[in-house]
Scaffold this motif. Structure first.
Motif, PDB file in Angstrom:
ATOM      1  N   PHE A  93      -1.319   5.688 -14.080  1.00  0.00           N
ATOM      2  CA  PHE A  93      -2.269   6.273 -13.145  1.00  0.00           C
ATOM      3  C   PHE A  93      -1.907   7.748 -12.960  1.00  0.00           C
ATOM      4  CE2 PHE A  93      -2.136   1.759 -12.140  1.00  0.00           C
ATOM      5  CZ  PHE A  93      -3.480   1.435 -12.019  1.00  0.00           C
ATOM      6  N   ILE A  94      -2.889   8.627 -13.151  1.00  0.00           N
ATOM      7  CA  ILE A  94      -2.663  10.072 -13.051  1.00  0.00           C
ATOM      8  C   ILE A  94      -3.387  10.577 -11.809  1.00  0.00           C
ATOM      9  CG2 ILE A  94      -2.916  12.292 -14.210  1.00  0.00           C
ATOM     10  CD1 ILE A  94      -2.965  10.726 -16.866  1.00  0.00           C
ATOM     11  N   ALA A  95      -2.625  11.166 -10.903  1.00  0.00           N
ATOM     12  CA  ALA A  95      -3.160  11.538  -9.595  1.00  0.00           C
ATOM     13  C   ALA A  95      -3.883  12.880  -9.641  1.00  0.00           C
ATOM     14  CB  ALA A  95      -2.026  11.607  -8.567  1.00  0.00           C
ATOM     15  N   PRO A  96      -4.943  13.033  -8.862  1.00  0.00           N
ATOM     16  CA  PRO A  96      -5.546  14.348  -8.654  1.00  0.00           C
ATOM     17  C   PRO A  96      -4.616  15.208  -7.809  1.00  0.00           C
ATOM     18  CG  PRO A  96      -6.546  12.757  -7.187  1.00  0.00           C
ATOM     19  CD  PRO A  96      -5.604  11.980  -8.077  1.00  0.00           C
ATOM     20  N   ALA A  97      -5.036  16.416  -7.494  1.00  0.00           N
ATOM     21  CA  ALA A  97      -4.151  17.366  -6.819  1.00  0.00           C
ATOM     22  C   ALA A  97      -4.752  17.887  -5.523  1.00  0.00           C
ATOM     23  CB  ALA A  97      -3.841  18.545  -7.742  1.00  0.00           C
ATOM     24  N   LEU A  98      -3.882  18.395  -4.688  1.00  0.00           N
ATOM     25  CA  LEU A  98      -4.317  19.111  -3.488  1.00  0.00           C
ATOM     26  C   LEU A  98      -4.874  20.487  -3.842  1.00  0.00           C
ATOM     27  CD1 LEU A  98      -4.343  19.396  -0.333  1.00  0.00           C
ATOM     28  CD2 LEU A  98      -2.034  20.339  -0.543  1.00  0.00           C
ATOM     29  N   THR A  99      -4.375  21.074  -4.918  1.00  0.00           N
ATOM     30  CA  THR A  99      -4.700  22.448  -5.278  1.00  0.00           C
ATOM     31  C   THR A  99      -6.199  22.682  -5.445  1.00  0.00           C
ATOM     32  OG1 THR A  99      -2.698  22.273  -6.614  1.00  0.00           O
ATOM     33  CG2 THR A  99      -3.948  24.312  -6.783  1.00  0.00           C
ATOM     34  N   PRO A 100      -6.821  23.592  -4.680  1.00  0.00           N
ATOM     35  CA  PRO A 100      -8.271  23.815  -4.794  1.00  0.00           C
ATOM     36  C   PRO A 100      -8.715  24.388  -6.134  1.00  0.00           C
ATOM     37  CG  PRO A 100      -7.433  24.645  -2.696  1.00  0.00           C
ATOM     38  CD  PRO A 100      -6.237  24.335  -3.547  1.00  0.00           C
ATOM     39  N   THR A 101      -7.792  24.999  -6.900  1.00  0.00           N
ATOM     40  CA  THR A 101      -8.174  25.562  -8.192  1.00  0.00           C
ATOM     41  C   THR A 101      -8.602  24.491  -9.182  1.00  0.00           C
ATOM     42  OG1 THR A 101      -5.852  25.503  -8.866  1.00  0.00           O
ATOM     43  CG2 THR A 101      -6.682  27.578  -7.951  1.00  0.00           C
ATOM     44  N   SER A 102      -8.249  23.239  -8.924  1.00  0.00           N
ATOM     45  CA  SER A 102      -8.551  22.170  -9.872  1.00  0.00           C
ATOM     46  C   SER A 102      -9.739  21.311  -9.442  1.00  0.00           C
ATOM     47  CB  SER A 102      -7.320  21.269 -10.033  1.00  0.00           C
ATOM     48  OG  SER A 102      -6.942  20.690  -8.796  1.00  0.00           O
ATOM     49  N   GLY A 103     -10.435  21.724  -8.392  1.00  0.00           N
ATOM     50  CA  GLY A 103     -11.539  20.935  -7.861  1.00  0.00           C
ATOM     51  C   GLY A 103     -11.314  20.662  -6.389  1.00  0.00           C
TER      52      GLY A 103
ATOM     53  N   MET B 254       0.844  -1.186   0.000  1.00  0.00           N
ATOM     54  CA  MET B 254       0.000   0.000   0.000  1.00  0.00           C
ATOM     55  C   MET B 254       0.884   1.242   0.000  1.00  0.00           C
ATOM     56  SD  MET B 254      -2.692   1.266   2.925  1.00  0.00           S
ATOM     57  CE  MET B 254      -3.846  -0.058   2.616  1.00  0.00           C
ATOM     58  N   PHE B 255       0.531   2.235  -0.808  1.00  0.00           N
ATOM     59  CA  PHE B 255       1.240   3.504  -0.736  1.00  0.00           C
ATOM     60  C   PHE B 255       0.270   4.619  -1.081  1.00  0.00           C
ATOM     61  CE2 PHE B 255       1.461   2.995  -5.273  1.00  0.00           C
ATOM     62  CZ  PHE B 255       1.628   4.262  -5.791  1.00  0.00           C
ATOM     63  N   THR B 256       0.657   5.818  -0.755  1.00  0.00           N
ATOM     64  CA  THR B 256      -0.181   6.972  -1.067  1.00  0.00           C
ATOM     65  C   THR B 256       0.445   7.754  -2.197  1.00  0.00           C
ATOM     66  OG1 THR B 256       0.964   8.405   0.506  1.00  0.00           O
ATOM     67  CG2 THR B 256      -0.944   7.171   1.315  1.00  0.00           C
ATOM     68  N   SER B 257      -0.370   8.479  -2.924  1.00  0.00           N
ATOM     69  CA  SER B 257       0.110   9.349  -3.995  1.00  0.00           C
ATOM     70  C   SER B 257      -0.544  10.701  -3.827  1.00  0.00           C
ATOM     71  CB  SER B 257      -0.237   8.755  -5.358  1.00  0.00           C
ATOM     72  OG  SER B 257       0.162   9.620  -6.392  1.00  0.00           O
ATOM     73  N   THR B 258       0.274  11.733  -3.680  1.00  0.00           N
ATOM     74  CA  THR B 258      -0.265  13.057  -3.390  1.00  0.00           C
ATOM     75  C   THR B 258      -0.386  13.942  -4.610  1.00  0.00           C
ATOM     76  OG1 THR B 258       1.963  13.778  -2.781  1.00  0.00           O
ATOM     77  CG2 THR B 258       0.513  13.061  -1.012  1.00  0.00           C
ATOM     78  N   GLY B 259       0.045  13.469  -5.776  1.00  0.00           N
ATOM     79  CA  GLY B 259      -0.155  14.247  -6.991  1.00  0.00           C
ATOM     80  C   GLY B 259       0.510  15.600  -6.924  1.00  0.00           C
ATOM     81  N   SER B 260      -0.011  16.548  -7.689  1.00  0.00           N
ATOM     82  CA  SER B 260       0.537  17.895  -7.695  1.00  0.00           C
ATOM     83  C   SER B 260       0.014  18.655  -6.483  1.00  0.00           C
ATOM     84  CB  SER B 260       0.123  18.621  -8.974  1.00  0.00           C
ATOM     85  OG  SER B 260       0.606  17.936 -10.106  1.00  0.00           O
TER      86      SER B 260
ATOM     87  N   HIS C 297       0.436  16.381 -12.997  1.00  0.00           N
ATOM     88  CA  HIS C 297       0.420  17.476 -13.970  1.00  0.00           C
ATOM     89  C   HIS C 297      -0.967  18.003 -14.309  1.00  0.00           C
ATOM     90  CE1 HIS C 297       1.998  20.117 -17.027  1.00  0.00           C
ATOM     91  NE2 HIS C 297       1.351  19.494 -18.000  1.00  0.00           N
ATOM     92  N   SER C 298      -1.907  17.132 -14.662  1.00  0.00           N
ATOM     93  CA  SER C 298      -3.210  17.609 -15.130  1.00  0.00           C
ATOM     94  C   SER C 298      -4.102  18.070 -13.991  1.00  0.00           C
ATOM     95  CB  SER C 298      -3.929  16.507 -15.914  1.00  0.00           C
ATOM     96  OG  SER C 298      -4.346  15.470 -15.055  1.00  0.00           O
ATOM     97  N   HIS C 299      -3.778  17.678 -12.757  1.00  0.00           N
ATOM     98  CA  HIS C 299      -4.603  17.949 -11.576  1.00  0.00           C
ATOM     99  C   HIS C 299      -5.929  17.193 -11.620  1.00  0.00           C
ATOM    100  CE1 HIS C 299      -2.455  21.942 -10.348  1.00  0.00           C
ATOM    101  NE2 HIS C 299      -1.653  21.157 -11.034  1.00  0.00           N
ATOM    102  N   LYS C 300      -6.043  16.231 -12.511  1.00  0.00           N
ATOM    103  CA  LYS C 300      -7.288  15.482 -12.672  1.00  0.00           C
ATOM    104  C   LYS C 300      -7.058  14.003 -12.372  1.00  0.00           C
ATOM    105  CE  LYS C 300      -9.016  18.703 -16.160  1.00  0.00           C
ATOM    106  NZ  LYS C 300      -9.407  18.887 -17.579  1.00  0.00           N
ATOM    107  N   ASP C 301      -8.112  13.349 -11.976  1.00  0.00           N
ATOM    108  CA  ASP C 301      -8.089  11.916 -11.669  1.00  0.00           C
ATOM    109  C   ASP C 301      -8.296  11.163 -12.979  1.00  0.00           C
ATOM    110  OD1 ASP C 301      -8.310   9.394 -10.639  1.00  0.00           O
ATOM    111  OD2 ASP C 301     -10.171   9.750  -9.550  1.00  0.00           O
ATOM    112  N   GLN C 302      -7.186  10.717 -13.600  1.00  0.00           N
ATOM    113  CA  GLN C 302      -7.244  10.151 -14.937  1.00  0.00           C
ATOM    114  C   GLN C 302      -6.389   8.888 -15.039  1.00  0.00           C
ATOM    115  OE1 GLN C 302      -5.743  13.869 -16.659  1.00  0.00           O
ATOM    116  NE2 GLN C 302      -7.626  14.067 -17.831  1.00  0.00           N
TER     117      GLN C 302
END
Length: 470
Positions: free
Chosen positions: A278-288, A1-7, A252-257
Motif C-alpha cells: 500500500f502506497i500512501a498519498p502525501a500531506l504535501t500540497p505540491t502533489s495534489g 485500525m491505524f493511520t498512515s500519513t505518508g510523506s 515516496h511517490s506522493h500518490k495513492d497507489q
C-alpha cells in the motif's frame, strides 16, 4: 485500525528560498495553509494531525513513511535538517495520543539522498539523522528498537504491545539510484549496510514466534528508482516469508497507489498474487490535495480490511480559514463492487488487488476513477492508451525489473530517448532536482566516463560550484 500519513515534507517558517525566487514582489502568497507550489507549513501539518484523531479516535498506532525536510533540498544543511526533523517529532508528540512508527525518507538528510555506505570513507555522514530519529522516536518504539535504528543505518523492528504483530521499518535509501554514495570507487555489495539481512532476521524471528509481520519504509520495492538487484533480493525475501508478511506500506511517490508481488511474475494472476504494498498519498500540497489513510485491520490475521483516504481540498474557499478534512473514498466500498463484491470476512488481499487491475483493463471508467484519486483530484493528468497500459503494468510490479517505466538495463533511471535531438530526456520529478540525475544518465548513454561522473557527483556532495539547482 491505524493511520498512515505518508510523506509529509515539513517546512519551518525560517526555511530559505531557492535562489532566483527571492527578488521582486510576491505574486502568489502561500497564505496560512500553503498552496500547490509550496511545502506543508506547520499549521497544515497540525490540521492533518487533528483530523487523524477526529476520524480515527480508536487507532492503535500510526505509520509514517518519511520525507520531513523541506523541498529546497540542495540548500538544506545539517543544522536545518536537524531542526526540521526535531520539530516534526515534537509536533507529532504534542498532537498524537498513540504510538507513531516512522521510517526515514530520502529527503531526511543533507545533502538530499546522502546515505553513505558503511565502507565509504567520507566526512559527510548520515549518522546524525539516525541519532535524531532514534532519540525522537524512542518514546514510541522503545529502547531496543531505538538502538537498532541508531546503529543499524535507520532500520528497526518492534512488536506492537499486546498484539502478535511485528513491524519492520527499513531504510530503503541504500537501494536508491540517487543515493550517490552507492557509486563510489568500491564495488557496491549485494546488501549495502545489511538492510536485507536485518529484514531476514526479523522475519525469521516473527515466523519462529508465530507472529504476522508488516514491512514499511519510504520507497516501494517496485518503483523505477530502486536498483534491480536489491529489488530482486527483496522480492526473494518476501516470497520466502509470504505466509508471515500480512501487508507492506510505503510512500515516496506522493500518490495513492499500490503494488502487487507474485510467486511467479511470468504468470501474473489472482492465484499467484501473494503480497500487497500500500502506497500512501502525501500531506504535501505540491502533489495534489493533502491526504492520509486510515486502515481497518483484521485483529487475527492483521490483513487490511479497508483503506479509507481522507483529504482536504486546497481549492475550497474555506481552506485558508480552516482546512475541511473529509472522507474521500473507501477502497472496500468503492472498488469492491467492481470485482463482484466482497464477503464480510474477505480482506483486501493481493488477489483482490490483482482482480481490480483486470477490471481496470476492460472498464475505463473504473481506471479513470483510480487515475483521479492518485492526486486526490488535485493534480489530475490525462492517462489513456500507453499511459494506461504502463500504469496497470506498474500496479503488478512490486519487483522493479517488472516496472514498465524502465526501458533499458543499466542504472535504473526513468528516461526516454529523444530520437531527433539525440538527447536524454528525464521526466519531471516533484521531489528531486535534475542536475545529478543528468550526470548519472550520462554514465548510461556514454556522455561521461564513470570516473568523470563519480567526480562530479562528489563535487555535488561537497557543495562545490558545479551544482546548479533546476
Amino acid at each position: 485500525m491505524f493511520t498512515s500519513t505518508g510523506s509529509t515534507r515539513y517546512v519551518i517558517p525560517s526555511a530559505p528560498l531557492i535562489p532566483g525566487h527571492q527578488s521582486g514582489p510576491v505574486k502568489d502568497p502561500a497564505q496560512p495553509f500553503g498552496n500547490s507550489h509550496c511545502d506543508s507549513p506547520p499549521d497544515l501539518a497540525d490540521s492533518m494531525l487533528d483530523a487523524t484523531l477526529e476520524f480515527a479516535p480508536e487507532a492503535k498506532f500510526s505509520i509514517f513513511t518519511g520525507d520531513v525536510i523541506e523541498g529546497a533540498t540542495w540548500l538544506v544543511d545539517e543544522s536545518e535538517g536537524l531542526q526540521d526533523l526535531s520539530q516534526w517529532n515534537a509536533q507529532m508528540t504534542a498532537k498524537v495520543g498513540y504510538p507513531v512508527y516512522g521510517s526515514i525518507g530520502n529527503h531526511d538528510t543533507a545533502p538530499v539522498n546522502s546515505f553513505p555506505r558503511n565502507d565509504t570513507e567520507t566526512t559527510i555522514g548520515s549518522q546524525w539523522v539516525f541519532n535524531t530519529q532514534s532519540s525522537g522516536w524512542e518514546r514510541w518504539i522503545g529502547a531496543t528498537a531505538a538502538e537498532q535504528l541508531r546503529h543499524g543505518s535507520g532500520s528497526y523492528a518492534v512488536v506492537v504491545p499486546d498484539i502478535s504483530l511485528r513491524l519492520i521499518s527499513i531504510n530503503t535509501q541504500y537501494w536508491y539510484p540517487q543515493n550517490f554514495w552507492l557509486y563510489d570507487t568500491n564495488n557496491m555489495p549485494a546488501d549495502p549496510n545489511g538492510i536485507l539481512a536485518f529484514m531476514v532476521g526479523q522475519l525469521q524471528a516473527a515466523e519462529d514466534a508465530g507472529q504476522r509481520a508488516w514491512i514499511f519504509g519510504h520507497i516501494p520495492s517496485g518503483k523505477a528508482d530502486i536498483f534491480f538487484d536489491q529489488s530482486n533480493y527483496y522480492d526473494q525475501i518476501v516470497q520466502r516469508y509470504r505466509n508471515t508478511i500480512a501487508a507492506q506500506f510505503f510512500g515516496h511517490s506522493h500518490k495513492d497507489q499500490f503494488e502487487i508481488a507474485y510467486s511467479d511474475f511470468s504468470k501474473q494472476t489472482a492465484e499467484t498474487a501473494d503480497s500487497i504494498l500500500f502506497i500512501a498519498p502525501a500531506l504535501t500540497p505540491t502533489s495534489g490535495n493533502p491526504a492520509f489513510k486510515v486502515y481497518d485491520i483484521d485483529p487475527d490475521t492483521f490483513e487490511v480490511m479497508d483503506a479509507k483516504v481522507y483529504m482536504t481540498n486546497i481549492s475550497d474557499p474555506s481552506f485558508h480559514v480552516k482546512p475541511q478534512w473529509q472522507l474521500y473514498y473507501s477502497a472496500r466500498e468503492s472498488y469492491g463492487p467492481f470485482v463482484g463484491g466482497l464477503q464480510a470476512t474477505d480482506s483486501l488481499n493481493p488477489a483482490f488487488w490483482h482482480n481490480l487491475t483486470e477490471v481496470f483493463e476492460t472498464n475505463d471508467a473504473a481506471f479513470q476513477l483510480f487515475n483521479t484519486r492518485l492526486s486526490r483530484g488535485g493534480a489530475v493528468d490525462s492517462c489513456t492508451d500507453d499511459c494506461k497500459t504502463t500504469t496497470i503494468c506498474d500496479m503488478r510490479a512490486a519487483r522493479s525489473q517488472n516496472n514498465c517505466d524502465i526501458q533499458t538495463p543499466g542504472i535504473q533511471l526513468k528516461r526516454e530517448e529523444d530520437e531527433e535531438l539525440g538527447q536524454l530526456v528525464l521526466p519531471e520529478d516533484e521531489c528531486e532536482g535534475t542536475a545529478a540525475r543528468s550526470i548519472l544518465a550520462g554514465m548510461v548513454v556514454g556522455g561521461l566516463d564513470d570516473d568523470a561522473a563519480v567526480q562530479q557527483i562528489l563535487e555535488l556532495l561537497s557543495g562545490e560550484e558545479y551544482f546548479e539547482e533546476n
